[in-house]
Design a protein around this motif. Structure first.
Motif: not given
Length: 78
Positions: A41-53
């Protein structure tokens, strides 16, 4: 000091990205705070869909794959 967050679920690429950022920062004599964000959820809150970000001081500067060493060096040369 730059506040850096590496967004990823704990895969090898994410760990390599953290290590690369720490190596480059140390080589350039830059003080950084590196935090690993693994919560989806935290990762998606930045709008990042592919990791690493990578997020520096609240701004997404990279997403999807390990950044090149040259790219990481540019983040610390500003």
């Amino acid at each position: 000091m730059q506040d850096i967050k590496v967004l990823g679920t704990g895969c090898a690429n994410c760990k390599s990205t953290v290590a690369l950022i720490q190596q480059v920062a140390q080589a350039k004599g830059v003080t950084v705070s590196v935090e690993k964000i693994e919560d989806l959820q935290a990762i998606m809150s930045y709008g990042v869909m592919s990791t690493p970000g990578v997020v520096i001081d609240g701004k997404v500067v990279h997403a999807g794959g390990i950044p090149s060493r040259d790219k990481v060096e540019q983040w610390f040369s500003a």
